[in-house]
Design a protein around this motif. Sequence first.
Motif, PDB file in Angstrom:
ATOM      1  N   GLY A 115      52.859  29.069  53.046  1.00  0.00           N
ATOM      2  CA  GLY A 115      54.015  29.807  52.560  1.00  0.00           C
ATOM      3  C   GLY A 115      53.684  31.189  52.014  1.00  0.00           C
ATOM      4  O   GLY A 115      54.549  31.817  51.415  1.00  0.00           O
ATOM      5  N   LEU A 116      52.473  31.649  52.202  1.00  0.00           N
ATOM      6  CA  LEU A 116      52.089  32.979  51.715  1.00  0.00           C
ATOM      7  C   LEU A 116      52.839  34.035  52.534  1.00  0.00           C
ATOM      8  O   LEU A 116      52.734  34.074  53.748  1.00  0.00           O
ATOM      9  N   ARG A 117      53.620  34.850  51.845  1.00  0.00           N
ATOM     10  CA  ARG A 117      54.454  35.816  52.558  1.00  0.00           C
ATOM     11  C   ARG A 117      54.126  37.262  52.236  1.00  0.00           C
ATOM     12  O   ARG A 117      54.205  38.113  53.102  1.00  0.00           O
ATOM     13  N   VAL A 118      53.818  37.572  51.001  1.00  0.00           N
ATOM     14  CA  VAL A 118      53.686  38.969  50.594  1.00  0.00           C
ATOM     15  C   VAL A 118      52.403  39.178  49.801  1.00  0.00           C
ATOM     16  O   VAL A 118      52.072  38.389  48.918  1.00  0.00           O
ATOM     17  N   ILE A 119      51.697  40.257  50.133  1.00  0.00           N
ATOM     18  CA  ILE A 119      50.537  40.698  49.360  1.00  0.00           C
ATOM     19  C   ILE A 119      50.974  41.969  48.638  1.00  0.00           C
ATOM     20  O   ILE A 119      51.490  42.893  49.246  1.00  0.00           O
ATOM     21  N   ARG A 120      50.772  42.000  47.327  1.00  0.00           N
ATOM     22  CA  ARG A 120      51.148  43.173  46.539  1.00  0.00           C
ATOM     23  C   ARG A 120      49.925  43.690  45.803  1.00  0.00           C
ATOM     24  O   ARG A 120      49.248  42.923  45.117  1.00  0.00           O
ATOM     25  N   ASP A 143      40.383  59.602  38.803  1.00  0.00           N
ATOM     26  CA  ASP A 143      39.680  58.569  38.036  1.00  0.00           C
ATOM     27  C   ASP A 143      40.372  57.236  38.303  1.00  0.00           C
ATOM     28  O   ASP A 143      41.444  56.964  37.776  1.00  0.00           O
ATOM     29  N   PHE A 144      39.751  56.413  39.131  1.00  0.00           N
ATOM     30  CA  PHE A 144      40.320  55.118  39.512  1.00  0.00           C
ATOM     31  C   PHE A 144      40.010  54.106  38.433  1.00  0.00           C
ATOM     32  O   PHE A 144      38.867  53.918  38.040  1.00  0.00           O
ATOM     33  N   LEU A 145      41.059  53.424  37.913  1.00  0.00           N
ATOM     34  CA  LEU A 145      40.879  52.470  36.823  1.00  0.00           C
ATOM     35  C   LEU A 145      40.780  51.028  37.302  1.00  0.00           C
ATOM     36  O   LEU A 145      40.031  50.236  36.737  1.00  0.00           O
ATOM     37  N   GLY A 146      41.542  50.661  38.315  1.00  0.00           N
ATOM     38  CA  GLY A 146      41.482  49.283  38.773  1.00  0.00           C
ATOM     39  C   GLY A 146      42.579  48.931  39.744  1.00  0.00           C
ATOM     40  O   GLY A 146      43.543  49.671  39.929  1.00  0.00           O
ATOM     41  N   LEU A 147      42.409  47.762  40.352  1.00  0.00           N
ATOM     42  CA  LEU A 147      43.329  47.287  41.371  1.00  0.00           C
ATOM     43  C   LEU A 147      43.680  45.840  41.061  1.00  0.00           C
ATOM     44  O   LEU A 147      42.798  45.014  40.855  1.00  0.00           O
ATOM     45  N   ASP A 148      44.958  45.537  40.994  1.00  0.00           N
ATOM     46  CA  ASP A 148      45.430  44.164  40.798  1.00  0.00           C
ATOM     47  C   ASP A 148      46.019  43.673  42.106  1.00  0.00           C
ATOM     48  O   ASP A 148      46.789  44.381  42.756  1.00  0.00           O
ATOM     49  N   ILE A 149      45.677  42.439  42.479  1.00  0.00           N
ATOM     50  CA  ILE A 149      46.159  41.860  43.724  1.00  0.00           C
ATOM     51  C   ILE A 149      47.020  40.653  43.396  1.00  0.00           C
ATOM     52  O   ILE A 149      46.578  39.736  42.709  1.00  0.00           O
ATOM     53  N   LEU A 150      48.239  40.660  43.894  1.00  0.00           N
ATOM     54  CA  LEU A 150      49.172  39.566  43.662  1.00  0.00           C
ATOM     55  C   LEU A 150      49.608  39.004  45.009  1.00  0.00           C
ATOM     56  O   LEU A 150      50.011  39.740  45.902  1.00  0.00           O
ATOM     57  N   CYS A 151      49.517  37.708  45.144  1.00  0.00           N
ATOM     58  CA  CYS A 151      49.966  37.034  46.360  1.00  0.00           C
ATOM     59  C   CYS A 151      51.199  36.201  46.007  1.00  0.00           C
ATOM     60  O   CYS A 151      51.083  35.214  45.286  1.00  0.00           O
ATOM     61  N   ASP A 152      52.342  36.625  46.485  1.00  0.00           N
ATOM     62  CA  ASP A 152      53.612  35.960  46.193  1.00  0.00           C
ATOM     63  C   ASP A 152      53.833  35.773  44.695  1.00  0.00           C
ATOM     64  O   ASP A 152      54.306  34.740  44.243  1.00  0.00           O
ATOM     65  N   GLY A 153      53.452  36.764  43.919  1.00  0.00           N
ATOM     66  CA  GLY A 153      53.697  36.722  42.490  1.00  0.00           C
ATOM     67  C   GLY A 153      52.602  36.122  41.635  1.00  0.00           C
ATOM     68  O   GLY A 153      52.631  36.243  40.432  1.00  0.00           O
ATOM     69  N   SER A 154      51.609  35.451  42.233  1.00  0.00           N
ATOM     70  CA  SER A 154      50.513  34.891  41.428  1.00  0.00           C
ATOM     71  C   SER A 154      49.306  35.817  41.521  1.00  0.00           C
ATOM     72  O   SER A 154      49.193  36.634  42.419  1.00  0.00           O
ATOM     73  N   VAL A 155      48.394  35.670  40.582  1.00  0.00           N
ATOM     74  CA  VAL A 155      47.231  36.547  40.544  1.00  0.00           C
ATOM     75  C   VAL A 155      46.245  36.196  41.654  1.00  0.00           C
ATOM     76  O   VAL A 155      45.745  37.068  42.345  1.00  0.00           O
ATOM     77  N   LEU A 156      45.977  34.939  41.841  1.00  0.00           N
ATOM     78  CA  LEU A 156      45.045  34.520  42.884  1.00  0.00           C
ATOM     79  C   LEU A 156      45.800  33.917  44.058  1.00  0.00           C
ATOM     80  O   LEU A 156      46.804  33.242  43.880  1.00  0.00           O
ATOM     81  N   CYS A 157      45.295  34.152  45.226  1.00  0.00           N
ATOM     82  CA  CYS A 157      45.884  33.559  46.429  1.00  0.00           C
ATOM     83  C   CYS A 157      45.284  32.157  46.574  1.00  0.00           C
ATOM     84  O   CYS A 157      44.253  31.973  47.211  1.00  0.00           O
ATOM     85  N   THR A 158      45.918  31.170  45.956  1.00  0.00           N
ATOM     86  CA  THR A 158      45.343  29.824  45.927  1.00  0.00           C
ATOM     87  C   THR A 158      45.739  28.985  47.128  1.00  0.00           C
ATOM     88  O   THR A 158      45.094  28.006  47.430  1.00  0.00           O
ATOM     89  N   SER A 159      46.804  29.349  47.806  1.00  0.00           N
ATOM     90  CA  SER A 159      47.241  28.554  48.941  1.00  0.00           C
ATOM     91  C   SER A 159      47.800  29.474  50.016  1.00  0.00           C
ATOM     92  O   SER A 159      48.566  30.390  49.725  1.00  0.00           O
TER      93      SER A 159
END
Length: 151
Positions: free
Chosen positions: A109-114, A90-106
């Motif tokens: 310097g984007l280094r890590v996708i979590r 039962d899949f509940l959801g997926l959260d995407i964090l780009c360098d610690g923020s919720v949205l990839c706004t820039s």
Amino acid sequence: MKRRLRQRSAGVATIEFSIVFVVAVLMMQFCWWAGRAYWQRTVLEGAVRDAARLIASTPPGELTTYGNFTTVVADANALVAEAAQRSGIDFLGLDILCDGSVLCTSSVGLRVIRLEAEALLPETVFPAFGGDGIPVTLSVEVPYDGRFAFQ
């Protein structure tokens, strides 16, 4: 005297067998359940890793535009949800964090996708103890490189 002892111990073997049999069956069920839970978690982790690679392979221009970002997020969610459904999770959801923020706004310097996925592993062997299922949270980090070729 010996006759009395024999009469008293006539059903002892049956009682011992029934106790050992119940314990053995419970142990086999637990081993089966633990193996299945490990397999399901592995399938979910692979799907989350594939979704992270999909997002990490997205060119920077598409990742920072809100409309394109939501499309990429929807594709990643669909990828994980399909794998979870195939394995009975039962899949509940997926959260995407780009360098610690919720949205990839820039993309500068984007280094890590979590990615963090939440799911419920079904409790099939001991349903009285599991309720709705056993909650699982997985986190996967991949380096961002808009040039990855997703395979």
